[in-house]
Write a protein that holds these residues in place. Structure first.
Motif, PDB file in Angstrom:
ATOM      1  N   GLU A   1     -60.273 -80.506 -20.216  1.00 24.12           N
ATOM      2  CA  GLU A   1     -59.352 -81.840 -20.425  1.00 24.12           C
ATOM      3  C   GLU A   1     -60.632 -83.055 -21.103  1.00 24.12           C
ATOM      4  O   GLU A   1     -61.641 -82.194 -21.409  1.00 24.12           O
ATOM      5  N   LEU A   2     -59.968 -84.049 -21.313  1.00 21.57           N
ATOM      6  CA  LEU A   2     -60.384 -85.395 -21.490  1.00 21.57           C
ATOM      7  C   LEU A   2     -60.686 -86.469 -20.950  1.00 21.57           C
ATOM      8  O   LEU A   2     -59.866 -86.771 -20.293  1.00 21.57           O
ATOM      9  N   HIS A   3     -62.440 -86.147 -20.580  1.00 22.85           N
ATOM     10  CA  HIS A   3     -63.076 -87.303 -20.025  1.00 22.85           C
ATOM     11  C   HIS A   3     -62.584 -88.981 -20.314  1.00 22.85           C
ATOM     12  O   HIS A   3     -63.470 -88.537 -21.356  1.00 22.85           O
ATOM     13  N   LYS A   4     -62.192 -89.775 -20.274  1.00 17.08           N
ATOM     14  CA  LYS A   4     -62.330 -90.596 -21.284  1.00 17.08           C
ATOM     15  C   LYS A   4     -62.451 -92.578 -20.235  1.00 17.08           C
ATOM     16  O   LYS A   4     -62.906 -93.583 -21.227  1.00 17.08           O
ATOM     17  N   GLU A   5     -63.186 -92.511 -19.382  1.00 17.16           N
ATOM     18  CA  GLU A   5     -64.162 -92.742 -18.424  1.00 17.16           C
ATOM     19  C   GLU A   5     -65.607 -92.546 -17.739  1.00 17.16           C
ATOM     20  O   GLU A   5     -66.375 -93.473 -18.325  1.00 17.16           O
ATOM     21  N   THR A   6     -65.406 -91.910 -17.212  1.00 19.94           N
ATOM     22  CA  THR A   6     -66.165 -91.167 -16.694  1.00 19.94           C
ATOM     23  C   THR A   6     -66.915 -90.022 -17.156  1.00 19.94           C
ATOM     24  O   THR A   6     -66.084 -89.084 -17.764  1.00 19.94           O
ATOM     25  N   ASP A   7     -68.408 -89.647 -17.550  1.00 20.07           N
ATOM     26  CA  ASP A   7     -69.004 -89.099 -18.192  1.00 20.07           C
ATOM     27  C   ASP A   7     -69.175 -87.325 -17.092  1.00 20.07           C
ATOM     28  O   ASP A   7     -69.176 -87.629 -15.748  1.00 20.07           O
ATOM     29  N   PRO A   8     -68.824 -86.697 -17.698  1.00 12.91           N
ATOM     30  CA  PRO A   8     -67.937 -84.763 -16.829  1.00 12.91           C
ATOM     31  C   PRO A   8     -69.866 -83.939 -16.924  1.00 12.91           C
ATOM     32  O   PRO A   8     -69.646 -83.407 -16.403  1.00 12.91           O
ATOM     33  N   GLN A   9     -70.261 -84.894 -17.031  1.00  8.99           N
ATOM     34  CA  GLN A   9     -71.682 -83.975 -17.304  1.00  8.99           C
ATOM     35  C   GLN A   9     -72.592 -83.811 -15.902  1.00  8.99           C
ATOM     36  O   GLN A   9     -72.622 -82.586 -15.578  1.00  8.99           O
ATOM     37  N   ALA A  10     -72.056 -85.043 -14.166  1.00 11.13           N
ATOM     38  CA  ALA A  10     -73.344 -84.391 -13.948  1.00 11.13           C
ATOM     39  C   ALA A  10     -72.155 -83.476 -12.933  1.00 11.13           C
ATOM     40  O   ALA A  10     -72.808 -82.243 -11.828  1.00 11.13           O
ATOM     41  N   GLU A  11     -70.872 -83.080 -13.087  1.00 10.53           N
ATOM     42  CA  GLU A  11     -70.405 -81.993 -12.141  1.00 10.53           C
ATOM     43  C   GLU A  11     -69.759 -81.022 -13.085  1.00 10.53           C
ATOM     44  O   GLU A  11     -68.719 -80.623 -13.001  1.00 10.53           O
ATOM     45  N   PHE A  12     -70.443 -80.227 -14.555  1.00 10.54           N
ATOM     46  CA  PHE A  12     -70.275 -79.530 -15.275  1.00 10.54           C
ATOM     47  C   PHE A  12     -70.603 -78.129 -14.944  1.00 10.54           C
ATOM     48  O   PHE A  12     -71.381 -78.070 -14.114  1.00 10.54           O
ATOM     49  N   ALA A  13     -69.446 -77.446 -15.666  1.00  6.04           N
ATOM     50  CA  ALA A  13     -69.720 -75.768 -14.320  1.00  6.04           C
ATOM     51  C   ALA A  13     -69.930 -75.911 -12.406  1.00  6.04           C
ATOM     52  O   ALA A  13     -70.287 -75.137 -12.031  1.00  6.04           O
ATOM     53  N   THR A  14     -69.381 -76.783 -11.785  1.00  5.49           N
ATOM     54  CA  THR A  14     -68.881 -76.358 -11.159  1.00  5.49           C
ATOM     55  C   THR A  14     -67.743 -75.963 -10.368  1.00  5.49           C
ATOM     56  O   THR A  14     -67.108 -75.638  -9.588  1.00  5.49           O
ATOM     57  N   GLY A  15     -67.245 -76.157 -11.292  1.00  6.92           N
ATOM     58  CA  GLY A  15     -64.957 -75.843 -10.953  1.00  6.92           C
ATOM     59  C   GLY A  15     -65.095 -75.868 -13.085  1.00  6.92           C
ATOM     60  O   GLY A  15     -65.482 -75.227 -14.046  1.00  6.92           O
ATOM     61  N   PRO A  16     -63.124 -75.170 -12.533  1.00  8.69           N
ATOM     62  CA  PRO A  16     -61.970 -76.656 -11.416  1.00  8.69           C
ATOM     63  C   PRO A  16     -62.042 -74.755 -11.000  1.00  8.69           C
ATOM     64  O   PRO A  16     -62.327 -73.400 -10.380  1.00  8.69           O
TER      65      PRO A  16
END
Length: 237
Positions: free
Chosen positions: A136-151
């Motif tokens: 997954e390449l997130h281009k607008e929002t930082d995925p750090q807050a939800e990292f390691a909770t899914g998918p």
């Protein structure tokens, strides 16, 4: 930008012009007024430069303040990520070759993603393996807050952060869930705006319900880390 020589030169010329006016025929107050008059446009120009510079600096400050926090992306999007997904080391740990595969991919303004699933050929009485890679390449929002909770939608397929291991040397953050869905492990890596998820599962069907063959999970986990490192290297820009 106006350099120091230009400023020094103009001020020197303006200072010396008043004395030169007195030496000229008819010199005096009229000439002094004329000489002083020639200085005013330069001073107004200098004031305009200073004012415009201040306005421009203020504009840049406002723009920087309200720029979105775009995550860093150091990886390319591969629509057919199965071509990058070899699982050589995991295959060695499993003692089986991964053959069949299916893939998917998508692109949007906010995120690009690619998926690949592979499995070993079914052989009765032997351990079967399946593996999935999601990039997954997130281009607008930082995925750090939800990292390691899914998918994963079902509770048993989500990351168990309480029992996960921190893996060093992979991206910005990496965690390994050793008990993913009770019969597998999941490795997730965060690097800037990129999230890599590698899942390996195993099962064995036996006719007499005997205990399945044991696998070396430590060796499998080490193999997953090496194959994750390999696919990240391939996709790096």
């Amino acid at each position: 930008m106006i350099g120091e020589p230009e400023i020094d030169g103009d001020w020197h010329t303006a200072t010396g012009s008043a004395g030169a006016a007195e030496a000229l025929p008819g010199g005096g107050e009229q000439e002094r007024e004329r000489v002083r008059g020639t200085r005013r446009p330069w001073l107004w120009a200098l004031g305009g430069v200073v004012l415009s510079s201040a306005v421009w600096a203020g504009t840049l400050a406002v723009q920087e303040r309200f720029l979105p926090d775009v995550p860093r992306l150091g990886y390319r999007h591969s629509p057919d990520v199965c071509k990058e997904f070899e699982l050589k080391t995991v295959g060695q740990a499993a003692g089986r070759a991964f053959e069949s595969s299916r893939s998917g991919a998508g692109m949007s303004v906010a995120q690009d993603w690619a998926y690949c699933a592979v499995s070993t050929e079914y052989q009765e009485g032997t351990m079967q393996y399946g593996a999935q890679l999601l990039v997954e390449l997130h281009k607008e929002t930082d995925p750090q807050a939800e990292f390691a909770t899914g998918p994963g939608v079902e509770p048993e397929t989500r990351m168990d952060t309480s029992g996960s291991l921190v893996v060093s040397g992979l991206g910005d953050r990496a965690v390994l869930d050793r008990q993913y869905a009770h019969d597998g492990s999941r490795l997730m890596v965060l690097d800037g705006g990129a999230v890599f998820t590698l899942t390996v599962q195993w099962f064995q069907l036996t006719k007499d319900q005997t205990e399945p063959d044991a696998i070396d999970e430590d060796a499998m986990h080490a193999a997953m880390i090496e194959d994750m490192r390999a696919v990240m290297t391939k996709l790096r820009r």
